[in-house]
Design an enzyme around this catalytic site. Structure first.
Site, PDB file in Angstrom:
ATOM      1  CG  ASP A  70      -3.173  -5.472  -3.010  1.00  8.76           C
ATOM      2  OD1 ASP A  70      -2.757  -4.575  -2.252  1.00  8.76           O
ATOM      3  OD2 ASP A  70      -3.932  -6.384  -2.626  1.00  8.76           O
TER       4      ASP A  70
ATOM      5  CG  HIS B  55      -1.850  -1.170   1.265  1.00  4.85           C
ATOM      6  ND1 HIS B  55      -2.586  -1.477   2.393  1.00  4.85           N
ATOM      7  CD2 HIS B  55      -2.148  -2.146   0.354  1.00  4.85           C
ATOM      8  CE1 HIS B  55      -3.289  -2.575   2.170  1.00  4.85           C
ATOM      9  NE2 HIS B  55      -3.027  -2.997   0.957  1.00  4.85           N
TER      10      HIS B  55
ATOM     11  CG  HIS C 176      -7.490  -3.331  -1.744  1.00  6.78           C
ATOM     12  ND1 HIS C 176      -6.909  -2.281  -1.081  1.00  6.78           N
ATOM     13  CD2 HIS C 176      -6.754  -4.429  -1.428  1.00  6.78           C
ATOM     14  CE1 HIS C 176      -5.881  -2.719  -0.383  1.00  6.78           C
ATOM     15  NE2 HIS C 176      -5.762  -4.021  -0.575  1.00  6.78           N
TER      16      HIS C 176
ATOM     17  CG  HIS D  16       0.473  -9.528  -2.563  1.00 13.07           C
ATOM     18  ND1 HIS D  16       0.495  -8.233  -3.030  1.00 13.07           N
ATOM     19  CD2 HIS D  16      -0.375  -9.520  -1.502  1.00 13.07           C
ATOM     20  CE1 HIS D  16      -0.302  -7.477  -2.286  1.00 13.07           C
ATOM     21  NE2 HIS D  16      -0.836  -8.236  -1.360  1.00 13.07           N
TER      22      HIS D  16
END
Length: 285
Positions: free
Chosen positions: A244, A85, A240, A266
């Site tokens: 990421d 973030h 969101h 991720h």
């Protein structure tokens, strides 16, 4: 291919932010300082004697379990987790060079989005530097896949992310959103979208030592009926996910290309970032 465009930027003056760390549940503080041209984004553990500087690069990534963590393979105590973030905020605010002191093993989560970091950077102002800013232009498609999840980057004259979210959950379901830096406002469209989690997973995550600092103040909690706390956007979840992607891609600085992601997290983001980095190193040499 690399191109030079505009000038590099850093912060006008240092800023401090503190709060709870999402996974450890401990109090955490960061100090973001200006840095010289071509320094890039570097972080270090202020609570350790070594003060080992860790570059925010794909090769520095040491853990991808529910977050992106960077560190030193020689000194595991120097690891810093949940940087995504903050990295997105630095990228969105146009910061190329910064040195970040972290009080412990994790970045404070603040409200679960990138916006508190972004807002603080904008409050102190941004300083232009003499050196030109470098962009890496993707000239061929690169992709990675894990079963039904995938992410790719293709040539594009700008930076664009198209994300398809698809959860087998009645509240989340399937959604699509697109962010193009030349047309869309990062602060308004992406930065404020918060991380989210499922009520049914909390106990399991806690057993794994994860999400110990999670609360309704820093995450959207989802149960079988809906969200426990109100959403900021109707499609906050997919926004969101784009946040990421931005944070993980920022490990390579400024890149030009069109990213298409389906159900990626991720692990896949960083795998793609590493492929991009390999091409960057080849061309630099």
């Amino acid at each position: 291919m690399f191109i030079k465009k505009g000038r590099q930027q850093t912060l006008n003056k240092e800023i401090k932010l503190k709060g709870i760390a999402l996974h450890t549940g401990e109090e955490a503080e960061i100090t973001i300082k200006s840095a010289a041209s071509d320094r890039g984004i570097v972080l270090f553990r202020a609570d350790l004697e070594s003060k080992e500087l860790i570059k925010a690069r794909p090769e520095s990534v040491v853990n991808l379990k529910r977050n992106t963590s960077i560190g030193s393979r020689e000194n595991k105590k120097a690891n810093i987790s949940t940087i995504e973030h903050l990295m997105a905020a630095l990228w969105g605010a146009g910061i190329d060079n910064a040195e970040i002191a972290v009080s412990g093993p994790e970045i404070p989560v603040i409200d679960g989005s990138a916006y508190p970091y972004y807002r603080k950077i904008k409050e102190v102002g941004i300083k232009k530097q003499e050196q030109k800013r470098s962009y890496y232009v993707v000239e061929k498609t690169l992709s990675v896949r894990d079963n039904s999840a995938s992410i790719s980057i293709s040539p594009y004259t700008g930076f664009k992310i198209s994300y398809t979210l698809d959860y087998d959950h009645p509240v989340v379901g399937k959604s699509f959103f697109e962010f193009d830096v030349s047309k869309d406002d990062f602060a308004a469209e992406i930065a404020q979208a918060r991380t989210f989690g499922f009520a049914e997973e909390i106990e399991k995550l806690h057993q794994q030592g994860l999400a110990l600092g999670g609360s309704l103040d820093n995450a959207v909690l989802i149960d079988k009926e809906g969200t426990v706390n109100p959403l900021r956007f109707e499609n906050e979840f997919v926004r969101h996910k784009i946040l990421d992607v931005i944070g993980d891609m920022a490990l390579n600085g400024r890149i030009m290309g069109h990213i298409k992601a389906v159900k990626s997290g991720h692990k896949l983001h960083v795998e793609l970032a590493k492929k991009i980095r390999e091409n960057m190193i080849e061309e630099e040499n």
